[in-house]
Design a protein around this motif. Structure first.
Motif, short mmCIF file in Angstrom:
data_model
loop_
_atom_site.label_atom_id
_atom_site.label_comp_id
_atom_site.label_asym_id
_atom_site.label_seq_id
_atom_site.Cartn_x
_atom_site.Cartn_y
_atom_site.Cartn_z
N ARG A 5 0.82 -1.22 0.00
CA ARG A 5 0.00 0.00 0.00
C ARG A 5 0.85 1.26 0.00
N LEU A 6 2.12 1.13 -0.35
CA LEU A 6 3.02 2.28 -0.35
C LEU A 6 2.53 3.36 -1.32
N VAL A 7 2.49 4.61 -0.85
CA VAL A 7 2.07 5.74 -1.68
C VAL A 7 3.13 6.83 -1.59
N ALA A 8 3.05 7.79 -2.47
CA ALA A 8 4.01 8.89 -2.49
C ALA A 8 3.75 9.85 -1.35
N PRO A 9 4.77 10.19 -0.57
CA PRO A 9 4.59 11.20 0.49
C PRO A 9 4.37 12.58 -0.11
N TYR A 10 3.73 13.44 0.67
CA TYR A 10 3.57 14.82 0.20
C TYR A 10 3.53 15.76 1.40
N GLU A 11 3.81 17.03 1.10
CA GLU A 11 3.73 18.08 2.10
C GLU A 11 2.73 19.14 1.64
N ILE A 12 1.94 19.61 2.57
CA ILE A 12 1.08 20.77 2.33
C ILE A 12 1.79 21.98 2.93
N ILE A 13 2.19 22.90 2.07
CA ILE A 13 3.02 24.03 2.49
C ILE A 13 2.26 25.32 2.25
N SER A 14 2.17 26.14 3.27
CA SER A 14 1.55 27.47 3.14
C SER A 14 2.50 28.50 3.74
N SER A 15 2.49 29.70 3.17
CA SER A 15 3.40 30.74 3.65
C SER A 15 2.83 32.11 3.34
N VAL A 16 3.30 33.08 4.10
CA VAL A 16 2.99 34.49 3.86
C VAL A 16 4.22 35.29 4.22
N SER A 17 4.53 36.32 3.43
CA SER A 17 5.72 37.12 3.67
C SER A 17 5.46 38.58 3.38
N LEU A 18 6.23 39.44 4.06
CA LEU A 18 6.21 40.88 3.83
C LEU A 18 7.62 41.31 3.45
N GLU A 19 7.73 42.10 2.37
CA GLU A 19 9.02 42.60 1.91
C GLU A 19 8.95 44.11 1.82
N ARG A 20 9.94 44.77 2.41
CA ARG A 20 9.94 46.23 2.46
C ARG A 20 11.30 46.76 2.03
N THR A 21 11.29 47.74 1.14
CA THR A 21 12.50 48.43 0.71
C THR A 21 12.48 49.85 1.25
N PHE A 22 13.56 50.24 1.94
CA PHE A 22 13.65 51.57 2.54
C PHE A 22 14.54 52.47 1.70
N ARG A 23 14.41 53.76 1.91
CA ARG A 23 15.19 54.73 1.14
C ARG A 23 16.68 54.64 1.43
N SER A 24 17.02 54.14 2.60
CA SER A 24 18.43 54.08 2.99
C SER A 24 19.14 52.85 2.42
N ASN A 25 18.65 52.35 1.28
CA ASN A 25 19.25 51.20 0.63
C ASN A 25 19.19 49.95 1.51
N LEU A 26 18.11 49.85 2.28
CA LEU A 26 17.90 48.72 3.19
C LEU A 26 16.69 47.92 2.72
N PHE A 27 16.88 46.63 2.61
CA PHE A 27 15.79 45.72 2.27
C PHE A 27 15.56 44.79 3.45
N ALA A 28 14.30 44.60 3.84
CA ALA A 28 13.95 43.73 4.96
C ALA A 28 12.75 42.88 4.59
N SER A 29 12.72 41.66 5.10
CA SER A 29 11.61 40.76 4.84
C SER A 29 11.33 39.90 6.06
N VAL A 30 10.06 39.52 6.22
CA VAL A 30 9.62 38.62 7.28
C VAL A 30 8.73 37.57 6.63
N LYS A 31 8.93 36.30 7.00
CA LYS A 31 8.18 35.21 6.37
C LYS A 31 7.75 34.19 7.42
N TYR A 32 6.51 33.72 7.29
CA TYR A 32 6.01 32.62 8.12
C TYR A 32 5.62 31.47 7.20
#
Length: 357
Positions: A174-201
């Motif tokens: 009865r062997l079957v293929a494994p699988y993953e259910i993956i969900s994510s959300v992220s925020l990406e922000r670019t600042f004027r001071s040449n700074l890039f920041a991101s947060v992800k769950y």
């Protein structure tokens, strides 16, 4: 383009065919297992294992996949992604492996982007995972396991008959293929001071993961296997589960000639097995092994690099981890299944904390 909306349709196909001829003499010389250093010094091992038979095996495998993806730009700010991927392979009877995907990207303003998605991702049965049960099927190769053997000659005494029993590997029909259910959300922000920041769950749920189980392990409270004419019957099955949550943050900035990247991740990962050929601590209660993985909960890393003269680059890296988990065991085989992964009563799997790094 229709009514200001732009749609991009993509499709693809992939196929990979492999033929292998492998020669394996793993553990043909045999190995002893001791519960501790004192037992080793006293010459009192718990078990002895040795593999015998034909080391040569041939195998072939065809893997195929196809996908259809549709990117729909609903507005200047919002884009939706829809798609499905289908995987199929020989050596696995399970062909119901359609994996849908859904995602979006939303530009809240010129500097802030929100991304998210959810999808199903199937794993394949690797060719070496096919070869291992076929190799140790009892006709090509077999394993002899002796409990309480003599040392250094394990065949002078011990709880085992040489022919039979043999220990073999089988594959669950009865062997079957494994699988993953993956969900994510992220925020990406670019600042004027040449700074890039991101947060992800990210949240992952693993279903039908590969794991092994001894079908001939002694029943609870007994010391003899149900079929005394056979040794261990290690069955590769798809009954494992996993769950993980990852929260990560990263920053990137340029200072003059220097580029700085820094990352932090928090992991909460749980699983009920240690891999496809690992065996449980209790072959009749697989869920008792549900516990943390060895993954450290906190990880930090950073990279600083600079381009100097004549194409020379200067770089520095730093990484730090919190404590890794490890499994606390009794160092004995209390349930007579020939494995020394028994834990003390009430102790979860991977409940110990190792050193920081």
């Amino acid at each position: 383009t229709r009514t200001g909306r732009r749609m991009t349709l993509k499709a693809g196909f992939d196929a990979n065919y492999t033929r292998t001829r492998s020669l394996s003499e793993e553990n043909f010389l045999g190995s002893f297992t001791f519960s501790d250093l004192e037992s080793y010094r006293a010459g009192a091992p718990l078990t002895y294992r040795v593999t015998r038979g034909d080391p040569l095996i041939r195998n072939s495998q065809l893997e195929m996949s196809s996908f259809v993806e549709n990117d729909l730009k609903l507005s200047q700010r919002l884009t939706m992604m829809f798609g499905v991927r289908y995987d199929r392979q020989t050596n696995l009877k399970d062909h119901n492996n359609a994996a849908p995907r859904l995602g979006f990207a939303y530009a809240a303003d010129r500097s802030l982007v929100i991304r998210g998605g959810v999808g199903v991702y199937y794993q394949r049965l690797a060719d070496f995972m096919v070869e291992t049960p076929r190799r140790l099927d009892g006709s090509r190769q077999y394993e002899i396991v002796i409990s309480d053997p003599s040392y250094p000659d394990p065949f002078q005494s011990g709880t085992a008959s040489i022919i039979p029993p043999w220990s073999v590997r089988v594959t669950d029909p009865r062997l079957v293929a494994p699988y993953e259910i993956i969900s994510s959300v992220s925020l990406e922000r670019t600042f004027r001071s040449n700074l890039f920041a991101s947060v992800k769950y990210e949240f992952r749920r693993g279903v039908h993961l590969f794991r092994s189980r001894d079908l001939n392990a002694p029943l609870p409270g007994q010391t003899e296997p149900p079929d005394p004419d056979r040794g261990n019957v290690l069955s590769l099955a798809s009954t494992g589960m996993s769950r993980s949550q990852v929260l990560s943050a990263s920053v990137r900035r340029r200072f003059s000639i220097f580029n700085v990247n820094a990352n932090y991740s928090f992991y909460s990962t749980y699983k009920d097995n240690d891999g496809f050929f690992s065996t449980p601590s209790n072959n009749y209660d697989l869920r008792s092994d549900w516990g943390r993985t060895s993954q450290p909960r906190h990880q930090v890393s950073s990279v600083v690099n600079a381009k100097l003269w004549m194409g020379v680059f200067l770089a520095g890296t730093m990484s730090a981890n919190s404590r890794s988990a490890y499994n606390i065991t009794t160092r004995m085989d209390g349930n007579s299944d020939t494995n020394t992964n028994d834990r003390p009563p009430g102790v979860p799997r991977n409940s110990g904390d190792g050193p920081r790094f």
